[in-house]
Design an enzyme around this catalytic site. Structure first.
Site, PDB file in Angstrom:
ATOM      1  N   ARG A 292     -15.249 118.211  80.330  1.00 25.94           N
ATOM      2  CA  ARG A 292     -16.173 118.738  81.337  1.00 25.94           C
ATOM      3  C   ARG A 292     -15.439 119.629  82.334  1.00 25.94           C
ATOM      4  O   ARG A 292     -16.007 120.606  82.827  1.00 25.94           O
ATOM      5  CB  ARG A 292     -16.914 117.608  82.062  1.00 25.94           C
ATOM      6  CG  ARG A 292     -18.058 118.100  82.931  1.00 25.94           C
ATOM      7  CD  ARG A 292     -18.851 116.950  83.514  1.00 25.94           C
ATOM      8  NE  ARG A 292     -19.853 116.431  82.606  1.00 25.94           N
ATOM      9  CZ  ARG A 292     -21.128 116.818  82.578  1.00 25.94           C
ATOM     10  NH1 ARG A 292     -21.552 117.780  83.395  1.00 25.94           N
ATOM     11  NH2 ARG A 292     -21.984 116.271  81.753  1.00 25.94           N
TER      12      ARG A 292
ATOM     13  N   GLU B 234     -24.805 114.388  90.950  1.00 28.93           N
ATOM     14  CA  GLU B 234     -23.459 114.947  90.972  1.00 28.93           C
ATOM     15  C   GLU B 234     -23.350 116.372  91.506  1.00 28.93           C
ATOM     16  O   GLU B 234     -22.413 116.675  92.257  1.00 28.93           O
ATOM     17  CB  GLU B 234     -22.868 114.902  89.558  1.00 28.93           C
ATOM     18  CG  GLU B 234     -22.595 113.506  89.054  1.00 28.93           C
ATOM     19  CD  GLU B 234     -22.173 113.498  87.587  1.00 28.93           C
ATOM     20  OE1 GLU B 234     -21.077 113.026  87.284  1.00 28.93           O
ATOM     21  OE2 GLU B 234     -22.965 113.985  86.751  1.00 28.93           O
TER      22      GLU B 234
ATOM     23  N   PHE C  33     -20.504 105.534  91.880  1.00 29.05           N
ATOM     24  CA  PHE C  33     -19.849 106.842  91.854  1.00 29.05           C
ATOM     25  C   PHE C  33     -19.046 107.081  90.579  1.00 29.05           C
ATOM     26  O   PHE C  33     -18.164 107.937  90.550  1.00 29.05           O
ATOM     27  CB  PHE C  33     -18.933 107.032  93.070  1.00 29.05           C
ATOM     28  CG  PHE C  33     -19.565 106.661  94.384  1.00 29.05           C
ATOM     29  CD1 PHE C  33     -20.707 107.305  94.832  1.00 29.05           C
ATOM     30  CD2 PHE C  33     -19.025 105.654  95.165  1.00 29.05           C
ATOM     31  CE1 PHE C  33     -21.300 106.963  96.037  1.00 29.05           C
ATOM     32  CE2 PHE C  33     -19.598 105.307  96.375  1.00 29.05           C
ATOM     33  CZ  PHE C  33     -20.745 105.964  96.809  1.00 29.05           C
TER      34      PHE C  33
ATOM     35  N   PHE D  53     -17.322 114.012  87.154  1.00 29.66           N
ATOM     36  CA  PHE D  53     -16.770 113.739  85.827  1.00 29.66           C
ATOM     37  C   PHE D  53     -15.884 114.870  85.305  1.00 29.66           C
ATOM     38  O   PHE D  53     -16.032 115.328  84.182  1.00 29.66           O
ATOM     39  CB  PHE D  53     -17.942 113.487  84.865  1.00 29.66           C
ATOM     40  CG  PHE D  53     -17.581 112.647  83.661  1.00 29.66           C
ATOM     41  CD1 PHE D  53     -17.374 111.289  83.790  1.00 29.66           C
ATOM     42  CD2 PHE D  53     -17.470 113.218  82.409  1.00 29.66           C
ATOM     43  CE1 PHE D  53     -17.065 110.508  82.680  1.00 29.66           C
ATOM     44  CE2 PHE D  53     -17.160 112.453  81.294  1.00 29.66           C
ATOM     45  CZ  PHE D  53     -16.951 111.090  81.428  1.00 29.66           C
TER      46      PHE D  53
ATOM     47  N   GLU E 164     -18.590 102.587  85.706  1.00 27.77           N
ATOM     48  CA  GLU E 164     -19.134 102.942  84.397  1.00 27.77           C
ATOM     49  C   GLU E 164     -18.443 102.166  83.289  1.00 27.77           C
ATOM     50  O   GLU E 164     -19.078 101.679  82.358  1.00 27.77           O
ATOM     51  CB  GLU E 164     -19.005 104.445  84.144  1.00 27.77           C
ATOM     52  CG  GLU E 164     -19.652 104.896  82.851  1.00 27.77           C
ATOM     53  CD  GLU E 164     -19.703 106.396  82.692  1.00 27.77           C
ATOM     54  OE1 GLU E 164     -19.971 106.848  81.561  1.00 27.77           O
ATOM     55  OE2 GLU E 164     -19.486 107.127  83.674  1.00 27.77           O
TER      56      GLU E 164
ATOM     57  N   ALA F 168     -23.652 110.858  84.662  1.00 21.89           N
ATOM     58  CA  ALA F 168     -23.925 112.248  84.270  1.00 21.89           C
ATOM     59  C   ALA F 168     -25.169 112.803  84.951  1.00 21.89           C
ATOM     60  O   ALA F 168     -25.792 113.732  84.444  1.00 21.89           O
ATOM     61  CB  ALA F 168     -24.057 112.366  82.749  1.00 21.89           C
TER      62      ALA F 168
ATOM     63  N   ARG G 293     -17.967 110.807  90.241  1.00 21.62           N
ATOM     64  CA  ARG G 293     -19.042 111.764  90.499  1.00 21.62           C
ATOM     65  C   ARG G 293     -18.618 113.209  90.209  1.00 21.62           C
ATOM     66  O   ARG G 293     -17.792 113.780  90.897  1.00 21.62           O
ATOM     67  CB  ARG G 293     -19.466 111.628  91.947  1.00 21.62           C
ATOM     68  CG  ARG G 293     -20.844 112.148  92.283  1.00 21.62           C
ATOM     69  CD  ARG G 293     -21.173 111.778  93.713  1.00 21.62           C
ATOM     70  NE  ARG G 293     -22.575 111.964  94.033  1.00 21.62           N
ATOM     71  CZ  ARG G 293     -23.148 111.535  95.149  1.00 21.62           C
ATOM     72  NH1 ARG G 293     -22.421 110.886  96.044  1.00 21.62           N
ATOM     73  NH2 ARG G 293     -24.433 111.730  95.379  1.00 21.62           N
TER      74      ARG G 293
ATOM     75  N   THR H 168     -21.876 114.687  77.683  1.00 25.64           N
ATOM     76  CA  THR H 168     -21.253 115.525  76.662  1.00 25.64           C
ATOM     77  C   THR H 168     -21.071 114.764  75.351  1.00 25.64           C
ATOM     78  O   THR H 168     -20.828 115.385  74.315  1.00 25.64           O
ATOM     79  CB  THR H 168     -19.896 116.062  77.151  1.00 25.64           C
ATOM     80  OG1 THR H 168     -19.104 114.984  77.653  1.00 25.64           O
ATOM     81  CG2 THR H 168     -20.103 117.074  78.274  1.00 25.64           C
TER      82      THR H 168
ATOM     83  N   GLN I 231     -22.390 100.090  86.037  1.00 25.36           N
ATOM     84  CA  GLN I 231     -23.297 101.187  85.704  1.00 25.36           C
ATOM     85  C   GLN I 231     -23.671 101.175  84.224  1.00 25.36           C
ATOM     86  O   GLN I 231     -24.489 101.983  83.799  1.00 25.36           O
ATOM     87  CB  GLN I 231     -22.638 102.526  86.043  1.00 25.36           C
ATOM     88  CG  GLN I 231     -22.373 102.735  87.520  1.00 25.36           C
ATOM     89  CD  GLN I 231     -21.532 103.965  87.808  1.00 25.36           C
ATOM     90  OE1 GLN I 231     -20.512 103.884  88.487  1.00 25.36           O
ATOM     91  NE2 GLN I 231     -21.937 105.127  87.304  1.00 25.36           N
TER      92      GLN I 231
END
Length: 800
Positions: free
Chosen positions: A346, A747, A264, A380, A268, A546, A378, A477, A233
């Protein structure tokens, strides 16, 4: 039964013009009939036909170049141990083996931590988790590489590991410092409240179980660089880390992603390890290297959704309205920071979900354990914070003997009470309207009374009902990640090629980008091709995460189109001596005064007059910032909202259950593609339902993953889909200036599945005539549901 329909709070006539997702899938992209183009239309996913036919090319499907070698890793047997000696001669002597590589072979930086250090490519002196790579082997075939990796003779000194959140906290072992967000004086507010409660719970993590596992295919280039085909990702991060490991410049590394078979969040950061290992071997041997993880290794050696424990103390009045709350959230980070700072943050940001907390303190802890480093998934961290506050709401409602929906509605953000605990105002107060619509469409109150009657009349079978909201912040974020770029090329035949920084993992990002570009020039979407994401085309990209893929890359593509269209209009004004207002793009044509030209002919004319037909667009999200020191800021550009009503049927003798009906209304702004958005909502909901019900992620006391195959880890199947599944889109324009005033959809819908978990708690509580709130930690497996029923029975017996 399955029903999908758009819902427009201003004009419900939109319902009459909608088509179902299945209709959209059967249709080829429609020709443009007006200057509006295709944005807002139900267009088929750009790879849907290829997916169905099996002709979509994933990394493992690529034709292998001559002399390609295959890679496997030898992993640690222990979660925490000193490595005393490592004899790799048996590995080298194994049939087909060409080479073995360890930390000593890395020419550059061997720590591939994405944000903070702590993720060595190979274990050094002490192992950090079971399965941590100690070495990699390159062999002629995949089978030979996997077999050879098991033959190493390694001597360990086993040490005592920390495996659980509790152990990490007790031993004061953390990957990151404690973080606190505080508003007002929560201690005083709780102490002086008419009523108060304390409670705690534990939320287990989740395995990504993407259809396509982790893989990288690396080809050496003639200038000492590498071309990395990766299922990631975040191609830019792969590029950067490969360059650092090889000790070369980023300009010599190309990272490319055509598509992923699911991500998902699991791809990342953690795809980089495979790419770096394969790139190391490719350069050393000057041969192409493919590194594909076996599924069992993928489930054992890659990060998951964080487990979270939570504790709370809450003060409230006789109506159940919050006066103050003190909550601690602790995420099981594993052996390194990875992305845990943002994930725990988060969770803290979403510890309010949709509710005004009044005076509050939210503390985030990041305990370190000797398990694989957990990573993005998904939502986060947001889902864990939201489960915690929904548990608080349920507990308050049982304490006061008030229906949980009533308590939820009383605590919603509202005029005069619309500032979050981190000081961001909630400006779009739509949840009251969304919940009211779901109440009506689901017939909540009539069903509530019918379920109470049913539960009174049935001893061994109980029903549960819950309606829960979602308010989810959209933006990274980490502020610097909120940017994207895109390249748009128009060729002289009027076709358009787009390249952008986002990656396609099945969610339909490339389809939406194509729709946006087609819309800008009012051409048929068949004219637009979105090419594979490549770091040599668009550089310095953010991860596709995100929920910001379309927000960021779509707007960047739109800005590039704006530049080209401006140049074409200026050319038309000068070349034809007309007013700017007389030039318009419509129905795959360009109208100049009374004359019209096909789009292709006009582009050819512009080229002949030396007008640029390409542009680069760059977009950065406005307004967002966050000050960690004060715990205050505006970390999200906007909020996506939704509500879901779920009904469950529970067998009180076995704990088995069935989700019978779900009604969803979800806020997507002005949808760019309603069919794709509905698909995302349905998929996210089922994935969230799996996390909260059947997907039990377990380790033993030695740190070994027990749920390491699809046989021991149960994701939802087609049989788990609710019998009646109604999904509607709340199509109210995003008040913020997003691309076509749409909203993110990746998400937020996952958290709608909290309604299923709350409904299960509701069913268990009915055993005690709704007088108690039985503990039911996610995932609510049948065993846990049965335990919650027994708890409720014992409570009823003791209080009768």
């Amino acid at each position: 039964m399955r029903n999908t329909r758009p819902y427009d709070p201003l004009a419900k006539k939109a319902q009459q013009n909608s088509t179902t997702e299945s209709d959209a899938i059967r249709q080829r992209p429609k020709k443009i009939k007006s200057s509006k183009g295709v944005a807002g239309k139900e267009c088929i996913h750009e790879s849907a036909i290829k997916h169905v036919l099996g002709s979509a090319i994933y990394t493992d499907d690529m034709p292998e170049l001559p002399r390609t070698l295959h890679m496997a890793a030898g992993g640690s047997r222990f979660s925490r141990a000193k490595i005393l000696s490592m004899n790799l001669e048996p590995v080298l002597a194994s049939p087909g083996v060409v080479a073995v590589f360890t930390k000593d072979d890395v020419p550059g930086n061997s720590d591939i931590g994405p944000v903070f250090p702590g993720d060595p490519l190979f274990a050094e002196n002490e192992t950090l988790f079971v399965g941590q790579p100690l070495f990699v082997v390159a062999a002629e075939t995949y089978e030979q590489a996997c077999a050879a990796a098991e033959l190493a003779d390694i001597e360990y000194q086993e040490l005592t590991p920390d495996i659980t959140v509790e152990q990490g906290i007790k031993n004061q072992s953390f990957v990151l410092p404690e973080h606190t967000i505080e508003s007002g004086d929560p201690d005083h507010a709780i102490k002086t409240s008419a009523r108060s409660l304390t409670g705690s719970g534990y939320i287990r993590g989740q395995e990504h179980l993407y259809l396509e596992g982790h893989i990288a295919y690396v080809q050496p280039l003639e200038d000492g660089g590498v071309h990395v085909f990766t299922s990631s990702q975040h191609p830019t991060e792969v590029q950067k880390l490969v360059a650092e490991v090889l000790n070369i410049g980023s300009h010599k590394v190309i990272a490319e992603v055509r598509r992923m078979g699911g991500g998902f969040g699991g791809k990342e950061t953690q795809a980089a390890a495979l790419a770096c290992s394969a790139a190391l071997a490719a350069v050393k041997l000057n041969r192409p290297i493919k590194y594909r993880m076996p599924r069992k290794h993928d489930m054992e050696r890659t990060g998951k959704r964080h487990d979270f424990s939570y504790e709370y103390s809450v003060g409230f009045n006789e109506d159940g309205i919050f006066n103050g709350i003190d909550m601690t959230l602790a995420g099981l980070c594993g052996c390194s920071p990875d992305l845990s700072q943002g994930i725990v943050d988060r969770a803290m940001f979403h510890a309010d979900n949709a509710y005004f907390l009044n005076q509050s303190r939210v503390v985030g802890l990041s305990p370190k354990t000797h398990t694989v480093s957990n990573t993005a998934f998904r939502g986060f961290g947001g889902p864990q914070g939201m489960v915690a506050i929904e548990a608080v709401i349920d507990d308050i409602s049982r304490e006061l003997n008030i229906d949980p929906l009533t308590v939820r509605k009383r605590n919603l953000y509202r005029p005069g009470a619309n500032t979050t605990h981190y000081s961001q105002p909630v400006e779009q107060l739509v949840l009251q309207d969304i919940i009211a619509e779901v109440e009506n469409s689901s017939d909540y109150w009539a069903r509530r009374e019918a379920i109470k009657t049913f539960n009174t009349e049935n001893t061994y079978v109980k029903k549960g009902l819950a309606l829960t909201p979602v308010k989810f912040g959209i933006s990274f974020t980490a502020q610097h990640l909120n940017q994207a770029a895109a390249l748009v090329h128009i060729y002289t035949d009027g076709t358009i090629l787009v390249n952008h920084g986002g990656t396609e993992m099945g969610q339909g990002l490339h389809t939406k980008i194509a729709q946006i570009v087609a819309n800008e020039f009012c051409v048929d979407i068949d004219r637009v091709q979105v090419s594979a994401t490549r770091t040599d085309k668009v550089a310095n990209t953010s991860p596709t995460a995100a929920s910001s893929g379309t927000d960021l890359n779509g707007y960047a593509a739109k800005l590039a189109c704006d530049e080209i269209r401006t140049n074409l209009i200026a050319f038309a004004v000068e070349h034809f001596s007309v007013e700017k207002e007389s030039v318009r793009f419509e129905d795959s044509c360009v109208f100049v005064g009374e004359e019209s030209y096909t789009f292709a002919k006009f582009c050819q004319l512009a080229y002949m007059n030396r007008i640029s037909l390409m542009a680069h667009g760059h977009y950065k999200t406005p307004k967002i910032y966050y000050d960690r020191a004060s715990g205050k800021g505006h970390p999200f550009f906007y909020f996506a909202n939704g509500a879901a009503c779920a009904e469950v049927l529970v067998d009180c003798l076995t704990g088995e259950y069935k989700v019978q009906r779900v009604d969803i209304l979800h806020d997507v702004g002005h949808s760019i593609n309603p069919a794709l958005d509905i698909g995302q909502i349905e998929g996210a909901f089922i994935q969230g339902m799996g996390w909260l019900t059947t997907e039990e992620l377990l380790w033993d006391e030695k740190g070994r993953v027990l749920s390491n195959t699809p046989a021991t880890y149960k994701i939802p199947t087609a049989f788990d889909v609710p019998r009646e599944f109604n999904v509607s889109l709340y199509q109210s324009a995003n008040p913020e200036n997003t691309v076509f005033n749409s909203k993110a959809v990746g998400e937020p819908p996952l958290m709608l599945a909290i309604s299923v978990w709350s409904a299960l708690r509701d069913a268990c509580s009915s055993v005690a005539n709704y007088q108690c709130s039985p503990p039911l930690d996610p995932p609510a497996t049948p065993e846990k549901v049965l335990a919650a029923i027994e708890y409720a029975r014992a409570f009823q017996s003791n209080h009768s």
